[in-house]
Design a protein around this motif. Structure first.
Motif, mmCIF file in Angstrom:
data_model
loop_
_atom_site.group_PDB
_atom_site.id
_atom_site.type_symbol
_atom_site.label_atom_id
_atom_site.label_comp_id
_atom_site.label_asym_id
_atom_site.label_seq_id
_atom_site.Cartn_x
_atom_site.Cartn_y
_atom_site.Cartn_z
ATOM 1 N N ILE A 120 8.820 37.762 43.233
ATOM 2 C CA ILE A 120 10.114 37.181 42.857
ATOM 3 C C ILE A 120 10.259 37.191 41.337
ATOM 4 C CG2 ILE A 120 11.569 35.106 43.133
ATOM 5 C CD1 ILE A 120 9.091 34.299 45.163
ATOM 6 N N GLY A 121 11.435 37.536 40.845
ATOM 7 C CA GLY A 121 11.700 37.441 39.411
ATOM 8 C C GLY A 121 11.546 36.000 38.958
ATOM 9 N N ALA A 122 10.856 35.803 37.823
ATOM 10 C CA ALA A 122 10.598 34.437 37.359
ATOM 11 C C ALA A 122 11.896 33.691 37.042
ATOM 12 C CB ALA A 122 9.698 34.472 36.123
ATOM 13 N N ASP A 123 12.978 34.455 36.773
ATOM 14 C CA ASP A 123 14.265 33.821 36.457
ATOM 15 C C ASP A 123 15.159 33.640 37.689
ATOM 16 O OD1 ASP A 123 14.792 36.466 36.961
ATOM 17 O OD2 ASP A 123 16.040 36.785 35.198
ATOM 18 N N ASN A 124 14.639 33.970 38.860
ATOM 19 C CA ASN A 124 15.426 33.892 40.098
ATOM 20 C C ASN A 124 15.187 32.532 40.767
ATOM 21 O OD1 ASN A 124 16.645 34.168 42.575
ATOM 22 N ND2 ASN A 124 15.636 36.103 43.109
ATOM 23 N N SER A 125 15.872 31.518 40.253
ATOM 24 C CA SER A 125 15.566 30.157 40.723
ATOM 25 C C SER A 125 15.860 29.979 42.211
ATOM 26 C CB SER A 125 16.318 29.125 39.886
ATOM 27 O OG SER A 125 17.697 29.332 39.997
ATOM 28 N N SER A 126 16.949 30.596 42.720
ATOM 29 C CA SER A 126 17.239 30.413 44.149
ATOM 30 C C SER A 126 16.163 31.083 45.004
ATOM 31 C CB SER A 126 18.641 30.916 44.505
ATOM 32 O OG SER A 126 18.787 32.262 44.123
ATOM 33 N N GLY A 127 15.704 32.268 44.578
ATOM 34 C CA GLY A 127 14.641 32.938 45.320
ATOM 35 C C GLY A 127 13.355 32.112 45.320
ATOM 36 N N LEU A 128 13.024 31.563 44.156
ATOM 37 C CA LEU A 128 11.802 30.741 44.063
ATOM 38 C C LEU A 128 11.907 29.514 44.969
ATOM 39 C CD1 LEU A 128 11.349 30.987 40.184
ATOM 40 C CD2 LEU A 128 9.871 32.049 41.910
ATOM 41 N N ARG A 129 13.064 28.854 44.921
ATOM 42 C CA ARG A 129 13.248 27.642 45.729
ATOM 43 C C ARG A 129 13.242 27.982 47.224
ATOM 44 N NH1 ARG A 129 15.768 23.530 42.680
ATOM 45 N NH2 ARG A 129 15.682 22.271 44.570
ATOM 46 N N TYR A 130 13.859 29.114 47.545
ATOM 47 C CA TYR A 130 13.903 29.538 48.956
ATOM 48 C C TYR A 130 12.498 29.742 49.507
ATOM 49 C CZ TYR A 130 14.148 32.840 52.853
ATOM 50 O OH TYR A 130 13.935 33.472 54.058
ATOM 51 N N TYR A 131 11.684 30.523 48.784
ATOM 52 C CA TYR A 131 10.345 30.783 49.323
ATOM 53 C C TYR A 131 9.491 29.510 49.355
ATOM 54 C CZ TYR A 131 11.190 35.775 49.714
ATOM 55 O OH TYR A 131 11.682 37.007 50.089
ATOM 56 N N ASP A 132 9.687 28.627 48.380
ATOM 57 C CA ASP A 132 8.996 27.332 48.448
ATOM 58 C C ASP A 132 9.357 26.622 49.757
ATOM 59 O OD1 ASP A 132 7.786 27.662 46.004
ATOM 60 O OD2 ASP A 132 9.177 26.364 44.912
ATOM 61 N N ALA A 133 10.673 26.628 50.063
ATOM 62 C CA ALA A 133 11.142 25.930 51.265
ATOM 63 C C ALA A 133 10.601 26.574 52.544
ATOM 64 C CB ALA A 133 12.669 25.908 51.286
ATOM 65 N N MET A 134 10.277 27.882 52.465
ATOM 66 C CA MET A 134 9.728 28.580 53.639
ATOM 67 C C MET A 134 8.209 28.414 53.739
ATOM 68 S SD MET A 134 12.410 29.682 55.134
ATOM 69 C CE MET A 134 13.312 28.325 54.402
ATOM 70 N N GLY A 135 7.615 27.648 52.813
ATOM 71 C CA GLY A 135 6.183 27.355 52.909
ATOM 72 C C GLY A 135 5.297 28.228 52.042
ATOM 73 N N PHE A 136 5.891 28.975 51.104
ATOM 74 C CA PHE A 136 5.094 29.808 50.205
ATOM 75 C C PHE A 136 4.619 28.974 49.013
ATOM 76 C CE2 PHE A 136 5.955 34.363 51.414
ATOM 77 C CZ PHE A 136 6.752 34.105 52.525
ATOM 78 N N ARG A 137 3.492 29.419 48.398
ATOM 79 C CA ARG A 137 3.003 28.774 47.169
ATOM 80 C C ARG A 137 2.647 29.870 46.158
ATOM 81 N NH1 ARG A 137 -2.464 29.842 47.456
ATOM 82 N NH2 ARG A 137 -3.137 30.296 49.584
ATOM 83 N N THR A 138 2.819 29.554 44.891
ATOM 84 C CA THR A 138 2.532 30.515 43.829
ATOM 85 C C THR A 138 1.030 30.807 43.760
ATOM 86 O OG1 THR A 138 4.415 29.721 42.556
ATOM 87 C CG2 THR A 138 2.706 30.921 41.333
ATOM 88 N N TYR A 139 0.672 32.107 43.704
ATOM 89 C CA TYR A 139 -0.752 32.426 43.546
ATOM 90 C C TYR A 139 -1.003 33.335 42.363
ATOM 91 C CZ TYR A 139 -0.375 37.215 45.480
ATOM 92 O OH TYR A 139 -0.061 38.538 45.686
#
Ligand SMILES: CC(C)(COP(=O)(O)OP(=O)(O)OC[C@H]1O[C@@H](n2cnc3c(N)ncnc32)[C@H](O)[C@@H]1OP(=O)(O)O)[C@@H](O)C(=O)NCCC(=O)NCCS
Length: 152
Positions: A120-139
């Motif tokens: 995900i692009g670091a500036d893509n806040s909706s994408g980041l929030r979406y994947y967080d909501a789907m249970g993803f974590r930054t690695y």
């Protein structure tokens, strides 16, 4: 709203969804039928590409799930899944992404995957929030990018 596996007949509408996203966020990328076929529908590493269809029968979004092979462009560990999500801005925040990930998650489990990577692009806040909501974590955070993983 419903989901089903994408077919070649969906390629033009999937390209239209990509153009609607480009018009919305200004991030240029290919969107022609040949690109959609090669990248999403006929890619030999594809596990499943799922389309979301509205009540009128139009494609409003899609999510691809591929298997990471050696030398993949995201440097994702071999054997993981790689997810990509593209939803028309006309239907954002209406649960389409959530619906698509339910289908993708099921396909991943069926394929025996243990992890799915999202790049995900670091500036893509909706994408980041979406994947967080789907249970993803930054690695991992390569320059300008956030890579998240979902443990299945
Ligand atoms: C990111 C994207 C996939 C989200 O799809 P969506 O259909 O709007 O997502 P959903 O409505 O299913 O949202 C599920 C949850 O994700 C989170 N979420 C999604 N978009 C969000 C936003 N803009 N801001 C904050 N949280 C958000 C919320 O927790 C949301 O649940 P809620 O609405 O009950 O609060 C969509 O905006 C998109 O395709 N964007 C363009 C392409 C892109 O950025 N792809 C992903 C990164 S490569």
């Amino acid at each position: 709203m419903k989901t089903r596996a994408a077919s070649a007949d969906d390629a033009a509408e999937m390209g239209r969804v990509l153009r609607e996203i480009i018009d919305h966020n200004g991030r240029q990328r290919p969107s022609d039928v040949d690109f959609v076929m090669g990248r999403y529908i006929a890619d030999p590493t594809s596990i499943q590409c799922t389309v979301a269809i509205d009540e009128a029968g139009n494609v409003v979004g899609f999510q691809s799930l591929k298997k990471a092979v050696a030398g993949n462009p995201y440097d994702t560990p071999e054997g993981w899944g790689i997810v990509g999500t593209h939803i028309s801005p006309k239907v954002h925040r209406q649960g389409v992404g959530k619906l698509l990930f339910a289908a993708t998650r099921e396909a991943a489990l069926q394929a025996g995957l243990e992890k799915i990577d999202a790049y995900i692009g670091a500036d893509n806040s909706s994408g980041l929030r979406y994947y967080d909501a789907m249970g993803f974590r930054t690695y991992r955070t390569p320059e300008g990018i956030v890579q998240k993983v979902c443990d299945l």
